[in-house]
Design a protein around this motif. Structure first.
Motif, short mmCIF file in Angstrom:
data_model
loop_
_atom_site.label_atom_id
_atom_site.label_comp_id
_atom_site.label_asym_id
_atom_site.label_seq_id
_atom_site.Cartn_x
_atom_site.Cartn_y
_atom_site.Cartn_z
N ILE A 60 -36.06 -18.02 -23.36
CA ILE A 60 -35.61 -18.93 -22.30
C ILE A 60 -34.45 -19.78 -22.80
CG2 ILE A 60 -36.28 -20.99 -20.96
CD1 ILE A 60 -39.11 -19.78 -20.82
N ASP A 61 -33.41 -19.94 -21.98
CA ASP A 61 -32.30 -20.84 -22.29
C ASP A 61 -32.77 -22.25 -21.96
OD1 ASP A 61 -30.01 -22.39 -22.41
OD2 ASP A 61 -28.72 -20.90 -21.44
N VAL A 62 -33.32 -22.91 -22.96
CA VAL A 62 -34.00 -24.18 -22.70
C VAL A 62 -33.02 -25.28 -22.29
CG1 VAL A 62 -33.97 -25.01 -25.10
CG2 VAL A 62 -35.80 -25.74 -23.53
N LYS A 63 -31.80 -25.26 -22.81
CA LYS A 63 -30.83 -26.28 -22.41
C LYS A 63 -30.49 -26.15 -20.92
CE LYS A 63 -28.63 -27.03 -26.92
NZ LYS A 63 -27.34 -26.97 -27.67
N ALA A 64 -30.31 -24.91 -20.47
CA ALA A 64 -30.02 -24.67 -19.06
C ALA A 64 -31.22 -25.05 -18.19
CB ALA A 64 -29.65 -23.22 -18.83
N ALA A 65 -32.43 -24.75 -18.68
CA ALA A 65 -33.64 -25.09 -17.93
C ALA A 65 -33.78 -26.60 -17.78
CB ALA A 65 -34.86 -24.50 -18.62
N ARG A 66 -33.54 -27.34 -18.85
CA ARG A 66 -33.64 -28.80 -18.78
C ARG A 66 -32.56 -29.38 -17.88
NH1 ARG A 66 -34.40 -29.13 -25.22
NH2 ARG A 66 -36.66 -28.76 -25.31
N ALA A 67 -31.35 -28.86 -17.99
CA ALA A 67 -30.27 -29.35 -17.13
C ALA A 67 -30.58 -29.08 -15.66
CB ALA A 67 -28.95 -28.70 -17.53
N GLY A 68 -31.13 -27.90 -15.38
CA GLY A 68 -31.51 -27.56 -14.02
C GLY A 68 -32.60 -28.47 -13.49
N ALA A 69 -33.57 -28.79 -14.34
CA ALA A 69 -34.65 -29.70 -13.93
C ALA A 69 -34.10 -31.08 -13.60
CB ALA A 69 -35.70 -29.79 -15.03
N HIS A 70 -33.22 -31.59 -14.43
CA HIS A 70 -32.65 -32.91 -14.17
C HIS A 70 -31.84 -32.90 -12.87
CE1 HIS A 70 -33.88 -35.30 -17.57
NE2 HIS A 70 -33.52 -34.36 -18.42
N ARG A 71 -31.13 -31.82 -12.59
CA ARG A 71 -30.37 -31.74 -11.34
C ARG A 71 -31.31 -31.82 -10.15
NH1 ARG A 71 -28.85 -27.82 -7.67
NH2 ARG A 71 -29.93 -26.18 -8.83
N LEU A 72 -32.42 -31.10 -10.20
CA LEU A 72 -33.40 -31.13 -9.12
C LEU A 72 -34.07 -32.49 -9.01
CD1 LEU A 72 -35.09 -27.65 -9.63
CD2 LEU A 72 -33.36 -28.25 -7.93
N PHE A 73 -34.38 -33.09 -10.14
CA PHE A 73 -35.05 -34.38 -10.10
C PHE A 73 -34.15 -35.46 -9.53
CE2 PHE A 73 -38.24 -33.37 -13.76
CZ PHE A 73 -38.79 -32.36 -12.99
#
Length: 216
Positions: free
Chosen positions: A123-136
């Protein structure tokens, strides 16, 4: 009724919680998702060829996918019709819209949690975290404006819907993937309200109202 379940899955948890809210008795059939990978074995693939949890069996009817299961349970067992308002097309569309948003949270915040907690290193964890912050950020702003209008829940109306249930687990578990809720006060207030819904249940990493730091 039987639920094929993994204790640490947020998607399974949302079904367990909603079943408890509705007061429905059921049997849990645990699947060793990690480390046993039982969901990829031939016995479970015969039940769900996608190899995903949860799966619900209600009599002779079998259904997979957490959001679909929430919709089914609400449509069949919520006599008041408030959790999934099929009689109100506009509100129903809004619920479905935010249910899809819940799937996006699963694809980001949950993915980061899988990386950190279950060593899914592909998993590209940096992209996953950035995506989560965008949604939040989107959800926090939405909830902030809702509060200004005197509303407490994701969708319009005086009562929660399955959209709240769909979005809740992986937001609460986001810190396990390195995604903090510190910068999202409206989300934190909303999660506390969800925890006060009659029938709310906890899981590992999600505590009752007032018990966890993220509910402050």
């Amino acid at each position: 009724m039987k639920l094929y379940d993994f204790e640490l899955s947020g998607n399974c948890y949302k079904i367990r919680m909603f079943l408890n809210i509705l007061g429905i008795n059921y049997d849990r059939h645990p699947i060793d998702f990690f480390p046993g990978n039982e969901h990829k074995g031939p016995e479970f693939l015969a039940i769900n060829p996608l190899g995903q949890l949860p799966v619900l069996v209600d009599g002779t009817f079998q259904i997979r996918d957490a959001q679909a299961i929430l919709s089914y349970l609400a449509a069949k067992y919520d006599d008041g019709g408030t959790w999934y308002p099929t009689s109100d097309p506009e509100r129903l569309g809004e619920v479905n819209q935010w249910m899809a948003f819940g799937d996006m949270i699963t694809g980001t915040a949950s993915a980061a949690r899988l990386h950190d907690g279950l060593s899914y290193t592909q998993i590209d964890v940096k992209a996953a975290r950035a995506g989560a912050h965008r949604l939040f950020r989107i959800l926090d702003e939405h909830l902030w404006f809702a509060e200004r209008e005197g509303r407490s829940w994701i969708c319009k109306g005086d009562t929660p819907t399955i959209a709240d249930i769909a979005c809740f687990p992986y937001i609460m578990l986001a810190l396990e993937g390195g995604v903090s809720l510190q910068d999202y006060p409206a989300i934190r207030r909303w999660t506390d309200r969800v925890k006060r819904i009659p029938g709310f249940t906890v899981m590992s990493g999600i505590f009752s109202a007032g018990a966890g730091v993220e509910a402050a």
